[in-house]
Design a protein around this motif. Structure first.
Motif, mmCIF file in Angstrom:
data_model
loop_
_atom_site.group_PDB
_atom_site.id
_atom_site.type_symbol
_atom_site.label_atom_id
_atom_site.label_comp_id
_atom_site.label_asym_id
_atom_site.label_seq_id
_atom_site.Cartn_x
_atom_site.Cartn_y
_atom_site.Cartn_z
ATOM 1 N N ALA A 117 -67.415 56.474 -22.926
ATOM 2 C CA ALA A 117 -67.295 55.324 -23.819
ATOM 3 C C ALA A 117 -66.020 55.435 -24.630
ATOM 4 O O ALA A 117 -65.395 56.494 -24.708
ATOM 5 C CB ALA A 117 -68.510 55.235 -24.744
ATOM 6 N N MET A 118 -65.645 54.320 -25.240
ATOM 7 C CA MET A 118 -64.463 54.280 -26.097
ATOM 8 C C MET A 118 -64.880 54.165 -27.548
ATOM 9 O O MET A 118 -66.043 53.902 -27.857
ATOM 10 C CB MET A 118 -63.566 53.114 -25.690
ATOM 11 N N GLY A 119 -63.936 54.359 -28.435
ATOM 12 C CA GLY A 119 -64.231 54.318 -29.857
ATOM 13 C C GLY A 119 -64.838 53.002 -30.295
ATOM 14 O O GLY A 119 -64.401 51.937 -29.867
ATOM 15 N N GLY A 120 -65.851 53.074 -31.128
ATOM 16 C CA GLY A 120 -66.469 51.875 -31.668
ATOM 17 C C GLY A 120 -67.506 51.227 -30.788
ATOM 18 O O GLY A 120 -68.040 50.171 -31.128
ATOM 19 N N ALA B 131 -57.641 31.184 -37.389
ATOM 20 C CA ALA B 131 -58.833 31.834 -37.938
ATOM 21 C C ALA B 131 -59.461 32.779 -36.921
ATOM 22 O O ALA B 131 -59.986 33.839 -37.289
ATOM 23 C CB ALA B 131 -59.843 30.771 -38.364
ATOM 24 N N THR B 132 -59.397 32.407 -35.640
ATOM 25 C CA THR B 132 -59.983 33.264 -34.608
ATOM 26 C C THR B 132 -59.280 34.610 -34.548
ATOM 27 O O THR B 132 -59.921 35.633 -34.282
ATOM 28 C CB THR B 132 -59.880 32.587 -33.232
ATOM 29 N N ARG B 133 -57.978 34.637 -34.839
ATOM 30 C CA ARG B 133 -57.253 35.906 -34.839
ATOM 31 C C ARG B 133 -57.701 36.791 -35.994
ATOM 32 O O ARG B 133 -57.917 37.988 -35.836
ATOM 33 C CB ARG B 133 -55.751 35.664 -34.919
ATOM 34 N N PHE B 134 -57.833 36.193 -37.170
ATOM 35 C CA PHE B 134 -58.273 36.982 -38.321
ATOM 36 C C PHE B 134 -59.672 37.553 -38.084
ATOM 37 O O PHE B 134 -59.959 38.703 -38.429
ATOM 38 C CB PHE B 134 -58.254 36.122 -39.589
ATOM 39 N N ARG B 135 -60.548 36.747 -37.482
ATOM 40 C CA ARG B 135 -61.901 37.232 -37.192
ATOM 41 C C ARG B 135 -61.866 38.361 -36.172
ATOM 42 O O ARG B 135 -62.592 39.355 -36.299
ATOM 43 C CB ARG B 135 -62.768 36.084 -36.689
ATOM 44 N N LYS B 136 -61.017 38.218 -35.158
ATOM 45 C CA LYS B 136 -60.930 39.247 -34.131
ATOM 46 C C LYS B 136 -60.417 40.560 -34.711
ATOM 47 O O LYS B 136 -60.950 41.633 -34.408
ATOM 48 C CB LYS B 136 -60.006 38.775 -33.006
ATOM 49 N N VAL B 137 -59.378 40.487 -35.532
ATOM 50 C CA VAL B 137 -58.842 41.703 -36.147
ATOM 51 C C VAL B 137 -59.905 42.352 -37.035
ATOM 52 O O VAL B 137 -60.078 43.575 -37.035
ATOM 53 C CB VAL B 137 -57.565 41.399 -36.949
ATOM 54 N N ALA B 138 -60.625 41.527 -37.806
ATOM 55 C CA ALA B 138 -61.669 42.062 -38.677
ATOM 56 C C ALA B 138 -62.751 42.777 -37.871
ATOM 57 O O ALA B 138 -63.254 43.827 -38.273
ATOM 58 C CB ALA B 138 -62.287 40.933 -39.501
ATOM 59 N N GLN B 139 -63.092 42.213 -36.700
ATOM 60 C CA GLN B 139 -64.091 42.846 -35.845
ATOM 61 C C GLN B 139 -63.568 44.153 -35.266
ATOM 62 O O GLN B 139 -64.285 45.156 -35.189
ATOM 63 C CB GLN B 139 -64.494 41.892 -34.718
ATOM 64 N N VAL C 264 -61.315 46.216 -36.458
ATOM 65 C CA VAL C 264 -61.218 47.302 -37.447
ATOM 66 C C VAL C 264 -62.546 47.537 -38.157
ATOM 67 O O VAL C 264 -62.640 48.373 -39.043
ATOM 68 C CB VAL C 264 -60.110 47.009 -38.486
ATOM 69 N N ARG C 265 -63.554 46.766 -37.772
ATOM 70 C CA ARG C 265 -64.906 46.891 -38.342
ATOM 71 C C ARG C 265 -64.869 46.753 -39.869
ATOM 72 O O ARG C 265 -65.304 47.636 -40.612
ATOM 73 C CB ARG C 265 -65.551 48.206 -37.912
#
Length: 522
Positions: free
Chosen positions: A21-24, A320-328, A330-331
């Motif tokens: 598995a990979m991180g996260g 907005a989709t980019r900000f949500r993706k980055v937030a996901q 980096v958890r």
């Protein structure tokens, strides 16, 4: 299969499990669940982990061994890492991780059950390839089926996302459904509950994967092609007026055309998507005998018409989709703040391209104007798109989208596209295979700034070569060889060698009157 005997009468069975598995992705939690499950039901268990390559986002091999406890109290000696050819269960969080397990010899047809999520997270070498550097997913799936005693594959990452969990929870459900371990479903669920963290979402993902992994047809790896009507439904109410135009094309090309319309409407507007269909409609009489060529040209034209410029880069960075993706990725947790820094280094050429055509040409001609502008550009600029100031600067750039049609770059690209289309249509009359190869050559042009400039230079050479190979019976094969060489390195060394092998040179093609400027409109 051995089962746990409470009186210890049956010989203890050792179960060996490798998790890649990979991180996260919850690989460590999955290993802990398995250990807890085993220990809660009379087994001795142990887990270890071996860190992998950072280029795979912290890919790690977790190894679990468990065996029924000896009634006489003797403690077994368990291994610290998997041994090729001696693993009962291999679990992969992503298809390439399954491929790594195959490569290491951890999966054998006599012994191993392989459970893998069939989605892809691309490796660094796949991402940085100049062309399509992706590993063939279908070939990987075939190898998984061939090499494993039992293969369970599904897009467990999608299931996990739908349930608000991580792929590790889905893989735990698939393990329960596989029947490899001597525990029932309720015991697996108890292990999740006992963890006390994210129980509801983890159990929901567990159940979805458990149902998905029930015996049935193996994962095929390929997505069934949409019917023309199903593809047209993707246009939605806003773009439905264009559906009638799309229906006029051959059924085999409709899915590609729909994707092109969606991409260009998002890139510019509905009128731009209509222009795309209008261009292709004018080509139908010439290309009607060659449906595959028309589809290839439609794909390349959509990609070319959505070329990357300053406006497009700014637009993508503030979505907005980019900000949500980055937030996901980096958890991001409740109460934390997210900072995103954008590193921009526009050249004078890109500034000129974004200006109205007349002003852009003036800037490229005027040394004084360039000298005044260059200090403002400096060594680049760092913007925080997550801050109000940085966001507004990018927003203003993205807001220039309506002005794109009057820009210098738009004029260049329009001229270049038309030259490519005319050449493809000309070749289609007497060498359709060569025309098809040239239609596919559009993929050489991609990216932004220096990357895009190098791609255009290579494309110009390939376009010129297509004219030189027009009468050659093997012209299509030779042109595709040049295309592959152009994608082999950024410097063009391989392309030069491929040209020499065919008795061609870039200088010779230019001498015939086919200059890079004429061919690309730059």
């Amino acid at each position: 299969m051995s089962t746990l005997a409470s009186n210890g009468a049956s010989a203890p069975r050792l179960y060996r499990i490798a998790i890649l598995a990979m991180g996260g992705e919850g690989g460590g939690v999955l290993a802990d669940w398995l250990v807890h499950l085993a220990e809660a039901h009379g087994f001795v268990a142990q887990t270890t982990s071996v860190p992998g390559v950072a280029q795979r986002t912290g890919a790690t091999i977790y190894y679990v061994e468990c065996v029924a406890a000896d009634p006489r109290g003797r403690h077994p000696v368990l291994s610290l890492m998997p041994v090729p050819g001696e693993v009962d269960l291999v679990v992969a969080s992503e298809l390439m991780e399954a491929g790594r397990a195959l490569q290491r010899g951890l999966v054998t047809p006599q012994l191993t059950t392989l459970i893998a999520s069939t989605h892809r997270v691309y490796a660094m070498t796949e991402k940085i390839a100049l062309g399509d550097g992706r590993v063939d997913a279908d070939a990987l799936l075939q190898a998984c089926r061939r090499q494993a005693r039992q293969f369970i594959g599904a897009d467990f990452a999608r299931l996990a996302e739908d349930k608000g969990s991580v792929v590790g929870a889905c893989l735990f459900g698939a393990i329960a459904a596989s029947g490899v371990l001597p525990f029932v479903k309720a015991q697996f669920e108890s292990a999740v509950r006992d963890s006390g963290v994210g129980v509801a979402s983890s159990l929901a993902a567990f159940e979805a994967a458990y149902q998905q992994a029930q015996p049935g047809p193996a994962a095929q790896g390929t997505v069934p092609a949409l019917s023309p009507e199903a593809a047209l439904a993707k246009l939605g109410p806003r773009l439905q007026p264009l559906a009638a135009q799309v229906r006029q094309f051959p059924a085999s090309a409709i899915a590609t055309l729909v994707e092109g319309v969606l991409k260009l409407a998002d890139y510019q507007d509905e009128a731009y998507a209509a222009d795309y269909l209008q261009r292709l409609s004018g080509l139908r009489p010439q290309l009607s005998p060659h449906e595959e060529l028309l589809e290839s040209l439609a794909r390349g034209l959509a990609l070319w018409m959505s070329y990357e410029d300053i406006v497009r880069v700014a637009d993508l960075k503030i979505r907005a989709t980019r900000f949500r993706k980055v937030a996901q990725e980096v958890r991001l947790e409740q109460g934390q703040m997210l900072e995103i820094r954008e590193y921009l280094h526009p050249r004078i050429e890109e500034i000129a391209d974004s200006l109205p055509a007349g002003l852009g040409r003036f800037l490229l001609r005027s040394r004084l104007a360039q000298a005044l502008l260059r200090p403002l550009l400096g060594e680049g600029k760092v913007l925080e798109s997550s801050s109000l100031r940085g966001f507004l600067q990018l927003y203003l750039l993205a807001a220039a989208r309506p002005l794109r049609r009057g820009s210098l770059r738009f004029a260049h690209e329009s001229q270049a596209m038309q030259g490519w289309i005319d050449t493809v249509c000309m070749l289609a009359r007497d060498n359709p295979a060569l025309a098809h190869a040239l239609a596919d050559a559009q993929r050489l042009i991609k990216g932004y700034s220096d990357t895009q400039q190098r791609g255009r230079a290579h494309f110009a050479i390939v376009l010129a070569a297509a004219g030189a190979l027009r009468a050659a019976p093997d012209g299509a094969h030779r042109l595709r060889t040049l295309m592959q060489a152009a994608l082999a390195d950024e410097e063009g060394t391989a392309l030069g060698q491929a040209l020499a092998a065919q008795g061609l040179t870039a200088q010779g093609l230019t001498a015939q009157g086919l200059t890079g400027q004429e061919l690309t409109g730059s």
